[in-house]
Design an enzyme around this catalytic site. Structure first.
Site, PDB file in Angstrom:
ATOM      1  N   GLY A  11       0.869  -1.324  -0.419  1.00  0.00           N
ATOM      2  CA  GLY A  11      -0.282   0.071  -0.058  1.00  0.00           C
ATOM      3  C   GLY A  11       0.470   1.054  -0.127  1.00  0.00           C
ATOM      4  N   GLY A  13      -0.579   4.723  -0.303  1.00  0.00           N
ATOM      5  CA  GLY A  13      -0.950   5.505   0.450  1.00  0.00           C
ATOM      6  C   GLY A  13      -0.383   6.240   1.880  1.00  0.00           C
ATOM      7  N   GLY A  14      -1.220   6.998   2.237  1.00  0.00           N
ATOM      8  CA  GLY A  14      -0.722   7.576   3.346  1.00  0.00           C
ATOM      9  C   GLY A  14      -0.377   6.785   4.744  1.00  0.00           C
ATOM     10  N   ALA A  15      -0.692   5.474   4.254  1.00  0.00           N
ATOM     11  CA  ALA A  15       0.085   4.796   6.066  1.00  0.00           C
ATOM     12  C   ALA A  15       1.076   4.160   5.795  1.00  0.00           C
ATOM     13  CB  ALA A  15      -0.937   4.171   6.439  1.00  0.00           C
ATOM     14  N   GLY A  16       1.239   3.206   4.434  1.00  0.00           N
ATOM     15  CA  GLY A  16       2.510   2.479   3.363  1.00  0.00           C
ATOM     16  C   GLY A  16       3.055   3.998   3.553  1.00  0.00           C
ATOM     17  N   PHE A 115     -15.031  21.500  11.414  1.00  0.00           N
ATOM     18  CA  PHE A 115     -15.175  20.348  11.032  1.00  0.00           C
ATOM     19  C   PHE A 115     -16.844  19.179  11.464  1.00  0.00           C
ATOM     20  CE2 PHE A 115     -14.188  17.292   7.957  1.00  0.00           C
ATOM     21  CZ  PHE A 115     -13.491  18.068   6.005  1.00  0.00           C
ATOM     22  N   ASP A 216      -9.081  -5.735  -0.223  1.00  0.00           N
ATOM     23  CA  ASP A 216      -8.214  -6.877  -0.756  1.00  0.00           C
ATOM     24  C   ASP A 216      -7.147  -7.370   1.187  1.00  0.00           C
ATOM     25  OD1 ASP A 216      -9.044  -6.077  -2.861  1.00  0.00           O
ATOM     26  OD2 ASP A 216      -6.933  -6.032  -3.435  1.00  0.00           O
ATOM     27  N   GLN A 235     -18.537   3.068   8.220  1.00  0.00           N
ATOM     28  CA  GLN A 235     -19.453   4.681   7.876  1.00  0.00           C
ATOM     29  C   GLN A 235     -19.667   4.749   6.741  1.00  0.00           C
ATOM     30  OE1 GLN A 235     -16.563   7.954   8.173  1.00  0.00           O
ATOM     31  NE2 GLN A 235     -17.650   8.907  10.068  1.00  0.00           N
ATOM     32  N   HIS A 237     -20.774   9.013   4.757  1.00  0.00           N
ATOM     33  CA  HIS A 237     -20.829  10.199   4.917  1.00  0.00           C
ATOM     34  C   HIS A 237     -21.578  10.872   4.657  1.00  0.00           C
ATOM     35  CE1 HIS A 237     -19.316  13.331   4.094  1.00  0.00           C
ATOM     36  NE2 HIS A 237     -17.931  13.290   4.748  1.00  0.00           N
ATOM     37  N   LEU A 247     -17.875  12.076  -3.075  1.00  0.00           N
ATOM     38  CA  LEU A 247     -17.874  12.589  -2.094  1.00  0.00           C
ATOM     39  C   LEU A 247     -17.952  14.688  -1.948  1.00  0.00           C
ATOM     40  CD1 LEU A 247     -17.956  11.999   1.461  1.00  0.00           C
ATOM     41  CD2 LEU A 247     -15.321  13.135   1.092  1.00  0.00           C
ATOM     42  N   GLU A 250     -17.003  17.300   4.272  1.00  0.00           N
ATOM     43  CA  GLU A 250     -17.223  17.947   5.329  1.00  0.00           C
ATOM     44  C   GLU A 250     -17.330  19.711   5.572  1.00  0.00           C
ATOM     45  OE1 GLU A 250     -18.941  15.516   8.590  1.00  0.00           O
ATOM     46  OE2 GLU A 250     -16.549  16.306   9.402  1.00  0.00           O
ATOM     47  N   ARG A 281     -21.301  12.062  11.379  1.00  0.00           N
ATOM     48  CA  ARG A 281     -21.743  11.711  10.475  1.00  0.00           C
ATOM     49  C   ARG A 281     -22.385  10.710  10.489  1.00  0.00           C
ATOM     50  NH1 ARG A 281     -15.190  12.032   7.470  1.00  0.00           N
ATOM     51  NH2 ARG A 281     -15.582  13.949   6.939  1.00  0.00           N
ATOM     52  N   HIS A 350     -18.057   5.249   3.499  1.00  0.00           N
ATOM     53  CA  HIS A 350     -17.436   5.966   3.176  1.00  0.00           C
ATOM     54  C   HIS A 350     -16.175   5.385   4.190  1.00  0.00           C
ATOM     55  CE1 HIS A 350     -14.702   9.759   3.049  1.00  0.00           C
ATOM     56  NE2 HIS A 350     -14.914   9.671   4.501  1.00  0.00           N
ATOM     57  N   ARG A 392     -16.659   7.392  12.994  1.00  0.00           N
ATOM     58  CA  ARG A 392     -14.713   8.261  13.200  1.00  0.00           C
ATOM     59  C   ARG A 392     -15.154   9.603  12.485  1.00  0.00           C
ATOM     60  NH1 ARG A 392     -11.835  10.879   8.687  1.00  0.00           N
ATOM     61  NH2 ARG A 392     -13.151   9.362   7.176  1.00  0.00           N
ATOM     62  N   SER A 397      -8.994  10.699   9.971  1.00  0.00           N
ATOM     63  CA  SER A 397      -8.128   9.219   9.378  1.00  0.00           C
ATOM     64  C   SER A 397      -6.430   9.416   9.083  1.00  0.00           C
ATOM     65  CB  SER A 397      -9.122   9.328   8.108  1.00  0.00           C
ATOM     66  OG  SER A 397      -7.766   7.806   7.519  1.00  0.00           O
ATOM     67  N   LEU A 398      -7.169  11.023   7.690  1.00  0.00           N
ATOM     68  CA  LEU A 398      -5.335  11.461   7.273  1.00  0.00           C
ATOM     69  C   LEU A 398      -4.560  11.754   8.921  1.00  0.00           C
ATOM     70  CD1 LEU A 398      -6.397  14.185   5.029  1.00  0.00           C
ATOM     71  CD2 LEU A 398      -5.991  11.928   4.711  1.00  0.00           C
TER      72      LEU A 398
HETATM   73  C1  LIG Z   1     -13.103  10.757  -0.968  1.00  0.00           C
HETATM   74  C2  LIG Z   1     -12.487  10.902   0.261  1.00  0.00           C
HETATM   75  C3  LIG Z   1     -12.467  12.013   0.853  1.00  0.00           C
HETATM   76  C4  LIG Z   1     -11.679  11.449   2.308  1.00  0.00           C
HETATM   77  N1  LIG Z   1     -10.809  13.055   3.124  1.00  0.00           N
HETATM   78  C5  LIG Z   1     -10.995  12.835   4.427  1.00  0.00           C
HETATM   79  C6  LIG Z   1     -10.340  14.318   4.850  1.00  0.00           C
HETATM   80  O1  LIG Z   1     -10.340  15.337   4.534  1.00  0.00           O
HETATM   81  N2  LIG Z   1      -9.500  13.890   6.192  1.00  0.00           N
HETATM   82  C7  LIG Z   1      -9.499  12.362   6.328  1.00  0.00           C
HETATM   83  O2  LIG Z   1      -8.545  12.345   7.445  1.00  0.00           O
HETATM   84  N3  LIG Z   1      -9.995  11.326   5.401  1.00  0.00           N
HETATM   85  C8  LIG Z   1     -10.386  11.768   4.933  1.00  0.00           C
HETATM   86  N4  LIG Z   1     -10.822  10.419   4.113  1.00  0.00           N
HETATM   87  C9  LIG Z   1     -10.707   9.093   4.291  1.00  0.00           C
HETATM   88  C10 LIG Z   1      -8.961   8.810   4.423  1.00  0.00           C
HETATM   89  O3  LIG Z   1      -8.515   9.506   2.822  1.00  0.00           O
HETATM   90  C11 LIG Z   1      -8.657   7.381   4.154  1.00  0.00           C
HETATM   91  O4  LIG Z   1      -9.135   6.745   5.132  1.00  0.00           O
HETATM   92  C12 LIG Z   1      -7.357   7.195   3.934  1.00  0.00           C
HETATM   93  O5  LIG Z   1      -6.383   8.252   3.426  1.00  0.00           O
HETATM   94  C13 LIG Z   1      -6.910   5.525   3.876  1.00  0.00           C
HETATM   95  O6  LIG Z   1      -5.376   5.647   3.441  1.00  0.00           O
HETATM   96  P1  LIG Z   1      -4.369   4.065   3.679  1.00  0.00           P
HETATM   97  O7  LIG Z   1      -3.026   4.684   3.284  1.00  0.00           O
HETATM   98  O8  LIG Z   1      -4.699   3.848   4.821  1.00  0.00           O
HETATM   99  O9  LIG Z   1      -4.871   3.629   2.333  1.00  0.00           O
HETATM  100  P2  LIG Z   1      -4.476   4.153   0.794  1.00  0.00           P
HETATM  101  O10 LIG Z   1      -4.806   5.536   0.987  1.00  0.00           O
HETATM  102  O11 LIG Z   1      -6.627   3.647   0.677  1.00  0.00           O
HETATM  103  O12 LIG Z   1      -4.179   3.503   0.038  1.00  0.00           O
HETATM  104  C14 LIG Z   1      -4.781   1.637  -0.552  1.00  0.00           C
HETATM  105  C15 LIG Z   1      -2.874   1.465  -1.191  1.00  0.00           C
HETATM  106  O13 LIG Z   1      -3.254  -0.386  -0.379  1.00  0.00           O
HETATM  107  C16 LIG Z   1      -2.624  -0.441  -1.829  1.00  0.00           C
HETATM  108  N5  LIG Z   1      -3.393  -1.991  -2.153  1.00  0.00           N
HETATM  109  C17 LIG Z   1      -4.744  -2.215  -1.763  1.00  0.00           C
HETATM  110  N6  LIG Z   1      -4.764  -3.166  -1.858  1.00  0.00           N
HETATM  111  C18 LIG Z   1      -4.149  -3.895  -2.779  1.00  0.00           C
HETATM  112  C19 LIG Z   1      -3.863  -5.229  -3.058  1.00  0.00           C
HETATM  113  N7  LIG Z   1      -3.846  -6.323  -3.122  1.00  0.00           N
HETATM  114  N8  LIG Z   1      -1.933  -5.355  -3.714  1.00  0.00           N
HETATM  115  C20 LIG Z   1      -1.625  -4.802  -3.760  1.00  0.00           C
HETATM  116  N9  LIG Z   1      -1.498  -3.069  -2.935  1.00  0.00           N
HETATM  117  C21 LIG Z   1      -2.756  -3.355  -3.032  1.00  0.00           C
HETATM  118  C22 LIG Z   1      -3.536   0.267  -3.341  1.00  0.00           C
HETATM  119  O14 LIG Z   1      -2.748   0.497  -4.240  1.00  0.00           O
HETATM  120  C23 LIG Z   1      -3.266   1.762  -1.944  1.00  0.00           C
HETATM  121  O15 LIG Z   1      -1.954   2.057  -2.971  1.00  0.00           O
HETATM  122  C24 LIG Z   1     -11.330  10.714   2.556  1.00  0.00           C
HETATM  123  C25 LIG Z   1     -11.931   9.110   2.528  1.00  0.00           C
HETATM  124  C26 LIG Z   1     -12.393   9.609   0.123  1.00  0.00           C
HETATM  125  C27 LIG Z   1     -12.794   8.177  -0.051  1.00  0.00           C
END
Ligand SMILES: Cc1cc2nc3c(=O)[nH]c(=O)nc-3n(C[C@H](O)[C@H](O)[C@H](O)COP(=O)(O)OP(=O)(O)OC[C@H]3O[C@@H](n4cnc5c(N)ncnc54)[C@H](O)[C@@H]3O)c2cc1C
Length: 578
Positions: A11, A13-16, A115, A216, A235, A237, A247, A250, A281, A350, A392, A397-398
């Site tokens: 992953g 995203g931000g966490a990874g 918020f 997954d 959740q 939204h 989306l 908020e 929410r 959401h 939440r 979450s960010l």
């Molecule tokens: C439209 C929207 C707006 C939002 N706005 C806000 C906000 O303003 N503030 C806030 O705090 N939160 C917000 N959230 C929530 C927040 O953005 C997410 O919960 C958070 O960013 C999730 O981050 P993550 O790193 O856990 O995963 P993600 O950013 O979802 O990344 C998941 C990663 O896992 C990888 N992955 C998944 N399955 C597999 C697989 N089988 N094989 C290989 N790679 C895989 C994907 O490729 C991706 O890189 C929002 C969410 C949405 C949908």
């Protein structure tokens, strides 16, 4: 092909990415992702990231912690919540130093906006706590973190779809992935694996989540014997674009937007007199459906109903400067000019409050006694720490991904000091090979799209904002039938490289099994708390249900549900009134 790395993070995203930044360059670390890193769902986050900086008015981390506990209907673990809210301030300053372009106050400090559920002085009035970059906060955050990974020479395997974990004798030994470009199977042998795989919104018909949000990570963990925590809490939204679910942050209400019913009434005044449109929410989503149910929704030309999000009084300047993205979506997708008309909205699936249970250092927990699994970590939306409890708060979450992604990275670094490569079993890729073979060999009489549509409709129909036993049981029965049918799903495209048909079928398997855990846990929890609202048990029941649920079970068996106590520190459960 077999690769060896000290750490594999799944992953980007931000966490990874935040975890990857913490792994010292002398360790071999790779990030695998099925989409290009900057296309991860974090990049779509709009409204903001919370921290009690107090830049615009007085604030404190204790108020933030209280709001998070209360917002989560007292199910969140307060040790984890304290950790997150205290560390928020450092996390934001660190991002600022990395170069994240936040909006600014006239004096040049990081600007903050209101918020939902964020208040001053333990619930007295709304407070400005969300740090933001217009309504593209996640986008700039993800770019900033990705730049740091580039600087640190993190190795990326982009467009690798992870299929299976290698867990033997309770130890995680690596994982199996398909390289999307070639269709080849790769085995990654590792001392530590971290899942940062995001959410499962695509289980439902209407969702704000990206196409890749197919659960997954949840499913792979569950399939390999790891329990999932609090899966009943999904959740919704309140403000998705009508029918589309895209989306509308908020932040629109944080900047002063108002929800209105067909009579033009600001109906949230009746449901949450003190913070009105900025209630959490779960409450706003229920209020919207109640308005519609009681005949005060606005009727669309096709006979469906929505409510209006009124931004017309904010003025062009605020809309263009602070909400350009979402008002652009309203224009592009519904032809609505938010300067002149209300935006038609309805609740949209959401966020996953539940997930893979972890300690506050992202170590995966495998039972109700908090036993951890050597070599397996999880952070972000796929994990359940649990800071969000039953609901939440926006912008948390960010923050969660920054704080627990980083803590996980640090814990893995400690673990690596004495860790050896565990033995790699010969049959590591067996499940993956069999699954691919089955999908390829099936004639295509059962179509992926039909099974997926039916699942998404069933979950929306039986397990969304309002829930009741009888209909959920029918829903579960349907999901089980679809799981059977799924084994017959085939594909027309038999090519090896870029076979997205094949991968969509694989994802459908994840969605179905994740759906089963959600609905099973929702039937099991006989109370209403946060986002889990039971019409047949309409009250919160702390005597019997102030506890986390853990669902165990490999696919095919009847799942077993066990419980874990909620960690209560300074905030005793109270009635949740806003
Ligand atoms: C439209 C929207 C707006 C939002 N706005 C806000 C906000 O303003 N503030 C806030 O705090 N939160 C917000 N959230 C929530 C927040 O953005 C997410 O919960 C958070 O960013 C999730 O981050 P993550 O790193 O856990 O995963 P993600 O950013 O979802 O990344 C998941 C990663 O896992 C990888 N992955 C998944 N399955 C597999 C697989 N089988 N094989 C290989 N790679 C895989 C994907 O490729 C991706 O890189 C929002 C969410 C949405 C949908």
């Amino acid at each position: 092909m077999i690769h060896q790395y000290d750490v594999i993070i799944v992953g980007a995203g931000g966490a990874g990415l935040q975890a990857a930044i913490e792994i010292p360059t002398e360790s071999r670390c790779a990030v695998l992702t099925k989409v290009f890193p900057t296309r991860s769902h974090t990049g779509t986050a709009q409204g903001g990231v919370s921290a009690a900086l107090g830049n615009e008015e007085e604030d404190s981390w204790e108020w933030h912690a209280f709001d998070t506990v209360k917002g989560g209907d007292y199910l969140g673990d307060q040790d984890a919540i304290e950790t997150m809210c205290k560390d928020a301030i450092r996390a934001i300053i660190e991002l600022e130093h990395m170069g994240m372009p936040f909006n600014r106050t006239p004096e040049g400090k990081i600007a903050q906006r209101m918020f939902g559920g964020h208040t001053a002085n333990f619930g007295e009035k709304p407070v400005r706590r969300a740090c933001y970059s217009a309504d593209r906060t996640g986008h700039v955050m993800l770019q900033t973190l990705y730049e740091q990974c580039m600087k640190n020479d993190v190795t990326f395997f982009n467009e690798y779809h992870v299929m299976d974990l290698i867990i033997r004798e309770g130890v995680c030994r690596g994982l199996v992935a398909i390289e999307i470009k070639t269709g080849e199977i790769h085995i990654f042998h590792a001392k530590a694996v971290m899942f940062a795989t995001g959410g499962y919104g695509r289980v439902f018909q209407i969702t704000s989540n990206a196409m890749a949000g197919t659960g997954d990570g949840f499913e792979m963990a569950y399939r390999n014997g790891v329990p999932l925590e609090d899966m009943e809490f999904v959740q919704f939204h309140p403000t998705g674009l009508w029918k589309l679910g895209i989306l509308v942050s908020e932040a629109a209400r944080g900047e002063g937007g108002i929800l209105r019913n067909k009579d033009g009434e600001r109906f949230m005044e009746r449901y949450a007199p003190s913070i009105k449109d900025l209630a959490p929410r779960d409450m706003v989503s229920r209020a919207i459906y109640t308005e519609i149910k009681e005949g005060r929704g606005i009727e669309a030309s096709d006979g469906s109903f929505y409510v209006g999000l009124d931004l017309t009084h904010l003025g062009k300047e605020i809309i263009e400067e602070k909400l350009p993205e979402i008002t652009g979506f309203a224009k592009t997708y519904l032809g609505v000019d938010a300067n002149e008309e209300w935006i038609p909205v309805q609740p949209t699936t959401h966020y996953a409050m539940g997930g893979i249970p972890t300690t506050i250092d992202a170590e995966v927990i495998v039972d109700e006694n908090n036993t951890t699994m050597p070599g397996f970590y999880a952070a972000g939306e796929c994990a359940c720490v649990s800071v969000h409890g039953a609901n939440r708060l926006g912008t948390n979450s960010l923050l969660d991904i920054l704080v627990f992604g980083r803590r996980g990275g640090k814990k893995i670094t400690e673990f690596l000091v004495n860790a050896e490569f565990p033995e790699l079993p010969d049959d590591a890729s067996e499940w993956t090979q069999n699954t691919i073979k089955r999908i390829r060999n099936n004639d295509n009489s059962v179509k992926m799209i039909d099974v997926r549509n039916e699942m998404q409709f069933t979950m929306m129909d039986t397990c969304s904002v309002f829930r009741v036993e009888e209909s959920m049981k029918e829903g579960l029965q349907k999901i089980k039938e679809l799981q059977e049918k799924y084994l017959l799903v085939g594909i027309d495209d038999k090519s090896k490289g870029f076979n997205t048909d094949l991968l969509e079928v694989v994802e459908l398997g994840s969605l179905l099994n994740t759906a089963e855990t959600i609905i099973t846990c929702a039937i099991n929890r006989k109370e209403s708390r946060g986002a889990h609202w039971r019409e047949d048990y309409a009250k919160r029941d702390d005597t019997n249900w102030l506890k986390h649920s853990l669902i165990f079970g490999t696919t095919g068996s009847t799942p077993d549900i066990r419980y874990k106590p909620v960690i209560i520190k300074q905030f005793e459960p109270k009635e949740r009134v806003y």
